[in-house]
Design an enzyme around this catalytic site. Structure first.
Site, PDB file in Angstrom:
ATOM      1  N   CYS A  87       0.828  -0.961  -0.092  1.00  0.00           N
ATOM      2  CA  CYS A  87      -0.254  -0.084  -0.144  1.00  0.00           C
ATOM      3  C   CYS A  87       1.005   1.404  -0.188  1.00  0.00           C
ATOM      4  O   CYS A  87       1.621   1.512   1.085  1.00  0.00           O
ATOM      5  CB  CYS A  87      -1.022  -0.007   1.237  1.00  0.00           C
ATOM      6  SG  CYS A  87      -2.036   1.304   1.462  1.00  0.00           S
ATOM      7  N   HIS A  89       0.193   4.593  -0.174  1.00  0.00           N
ATOM      8  CA  HIS A  89      -0.339   5.746   0.749  1.00  0.00           C
ATOM      9  C   HIS A  89      -0.030   5.267   2.002  1.00  0.00           C
ATOM     10  O   HIS A  89       0.500   6.260   2.567  1.00  0.00           O
ATOM     11  CB  HIS A  89      -1.662   6.082   0.153  1.00  0.00           C
ATOM     12  CG  HIS A  89      -2.596   5.359   1.186  1.00  0.00           C
ATOM     13  ND1 HIS A  89      -3.494   4.166   1.098  1.00  0.00           N
ATOM     14  CD2 HIS A  89      -3.153   5.992   2.503  1.00  0.00           C
ATOM     15  CE1 HIS A  89      -4.305   3.819   2.216  1.00  0.00           C
ATOM     16  NE2 HIS A  89      -4.006   5.129   2.984  1.00  0.00           N
ATOM     17  N   ASP A 236     -10.633   4.822  -3.112  1.00  0.00           N
ATOM     18  CA  ASP A 236      -9.475   5.205  -2.752  1.00  0.00           C
ATOM     19  C   ASP A 236      -9.433   6.915  -2.678  1.00  0.00           C
ATOM     20  O   ASP A 236      -9.881   7.410  -3.632  1.00  0.00           O
ATOM     21  CB  ASP A 236      -8.245   4.962  -3.341  1.00  0.00           C
ATOM     22  CG  ASP A 236      -6.915   5.278  -2.424  1.00  0.00           C
ATOM     23  OD1 ASP A 236      -6.869   6.151  -2.041  1.00  0.00           O
ATOM     24  OD2 ASP A 236      -6.078   4.487  -2.865  1.00  0.00           O
ATOM     25  N   CYS A 240      -3.983   6.329  -5.339  1.00  0.00           N
ATOM     26  CA  CYS A 240      -3.604   5.015  -5.059  1.00  0.00           C
ATOM     27  C   CYS A 240      -2.226   4.654  -5.675  1.00  0.00           C
ATOM     28  O   CYS A 240      -2.266   4.688  -6.984  1.00  0.00           O
ATOM     29  CB  CYS A 240      -4.707   3.974  -5.704  1.00  0.00           C
ATOM     30  SG  CYS A 240      -4.528   2.398  -5.195  1.00  0.00           S
ATOM     31  N   GLY A 241      -1.262   4.473  -4.798  1.00  0.00           N
ATOM     32  CA  GLY A 241       0.035   4.239  -5.077  1.00  0.00           C
ATOM     33  C   GLY A 241       0.344   3.017  -5.984  1.00  0.00           C
ATOM     34  O   GLY A 241       1.198   2.917  -6.835  1.00  0.00           O
ATOM     35  N   THR A 242      -0.454   1.885  -5.231  1.00  0.00           N
ATOM     36  CA  THR A 242      -0.175   0.560  -6.241  1.00  0.00           C
ATOM     37  C   THR A 242      -0.827   0.699  -7.415  1.00  0.00           C
ATOM     38  O   THR A 242      -0.549   0.216  -8.404  1.00  0.00           O
ATOM     39  CB  THR A 242      -0.479  -0.550  -5.199  1.00  0.00           C
ATOM     40  OG1 THR A 242      -1.783  -0.274  -4.648  1.00  0.00           O
ATOM     41  CG2 THR A 242       0.296  -0.927  -4.146  1.00  0.00           C
TER      42      THR A 242
HETATM   43  O1  PYC Z   1      -1.756   3.798  -2.330  1.00  0.00           O
HETATM   44  O2  PYC Z   1      -1.328   1.652  -2.819  1.00  0.00           O
HETATM   45  C1  PYC Z   1      -2.010   2.576  -2.563  1.00  0.00           C
HETATM   46  C2  PYC Z   1      -3.553   2.036  -1.756  1.00  0.00           C
HETATM   47  C3  PYC Z   1      -3.875   0.920  -1.658  1.00  0.00           C
HETATM   48  C4  PYC Z   1      -5.174   0.811  -1.347  1.00  0.00           C
HETATM   49  C5  PYC Z   1      -5.362   1.957  -0.944  1.00  0.00           C
HETATM   50  N1  PYC Z   1      -4.377   2.847  -1.330  1.00  0.00           N
END
Ligand code: PYC
Length: 315
Positions: A87, A89, A236, A240-242
């Site tokens: 994750c 974030h 989100d 969402c970084g992923t």
């Molecule tokens: O930022 O990867 C992210 C993420 C995954 C679920 C919520 N945020």
């Protein structure tokens, strides 16, 4: 039972880091510890994440000792549905929290290595409070998979960015905050249809689609806006970084973003992550770096009163 937590948000999406009172998950791999967390201590996850103390949007982080010798710490992320592979974030929130506790440097250029159940990531402190996370190797596994819904045909790319994403451009919807209910319904339907049909992530750590990402034109000076449906049904608030890592893998595979170039991904609330990539060791993979900012929002001691029928959360 009492659990000390520090809350933050990263570009609008909350993270709760458990700093005291976490269960003992032993000394196995983080993947094994995550399994143990699910099988033996799921009530701790639900107590911390779900209402009345948490909410469906919250991601919590269990800090663990590092799994690899050169790393500084290990992290297991959870949400309202269970374990999250990675994750971004949340990792920016973890680093901001460690800085707040004096356990990580705030000096630009300093790095910290963190292990997760799906691999090791590196966070670098940038000027003005920005934190850049070099994520796990990401890749697109399927291109333009047709997904037939009752009322329309859409095409999904499937990509790994630390979680499994279906990425859709041709959904025919306006990506607007006011339309988040309709977007949630559409994204949930796409995920259901894809997983029912076995149109899931392939490759080494293949698995069901857990996130759905719908794209639209930018509204805040970036390169595009997204709406991201998370595994437990919440959307989100951050880009969402992923998911941005999965997007970069698709852009790289299509030759639409050169190595080292920057992609600004906007979220449904207009907040932004900057993403860039370099080639991964394995052919067809990229190593994305995602930059964003987190702010501390609170420090609390959670109390689980044995008389409280909802001490483990409302499921
Ligand atoms: O930022 O990867 C992210 C993420 C995954 C679920 C919520 N945020």
């Amino acid at each position: 039972m009492s659990i000390k937590v520090i809350d933050s948000h990263t570009e609008g999406e909350p993270t709760r880091v458990i700093v005291e009172g976490a269960p003992d998950l032993g000394a196995g791999s983080l993947f094994r510890q995550a399994e143990l967390l699910t099988s033996e201590f799921d009530h701790v996850r639900t107590a911390v994440v779900l209402e009345p103390r948490g909410s469906d949007v919250l991601v919590a982080a269990f800090l663990r000792p590092p799994e690899t010798q050169s790393s500084d710490a290990g992290v297991i992320f959870v949400n309202n549905a269970g374990i999250l592979g990675m994750c971004v974030h949340g990792m920016i929130g973890v680093v901001r929290t460690l800085q707040h506790l004096g356990r990580a440097s705030t000096t630009p250029g300093e790095t910290i290595r963190l292990d997760t159940p799906v691999g090791t990531v590196t966070a670098t402190v940038e000027p003005d409070g920005v934190i850049a996370v070099e994520n796990v190797a990401s890749r697109r596994t399927n291109h333009r998979v047709p997904v037939q819904l009752d009322d329309r045909l859409v095409h999904a790319d499937i990509a790994w960015g630390g979680n499994w994403f279906a990425l859709i451009d041709d959904h025919g919807e306006r990506i607007e905050f006011e339309r988040r209910k309709e977007l949630t319904e559409l994204a949930s339907k796409i995920r259901r249809v894809m997983n029912d049909a076995g149109l899931d992530g392939t490759g080494a750590r293949g698995g069901p689609i857990d996130h759905v990402e719908l794209f639209g034109p930018p509204v805040n000076g970036g390169d595009g806006q997204n709406f991201v449906l998370c595994p437990g049904g919440a959307y989100d608030r951050s880009p969402c970084g992923t998911g941005t890592s999965a997007k970069l893998a698709c852009l790289a595979a299509d030759g639409r973003l050169a190595e080292g170039a920057t992609w600004i991904q906007e979220s449904i609330i207009g907040s932004r992550f900057a993403g860039t990539w370099r080639a991964g060791e394995e052919p067809g993979t990229i190593i994305p770096t995602i930059s964003g900012q987190a702010w501390i929002t609170g420090e609390s001691m959670l109390h689980l009163d044995p008389e409280d029928p909802y001490r483990f959360g409302i499921s």
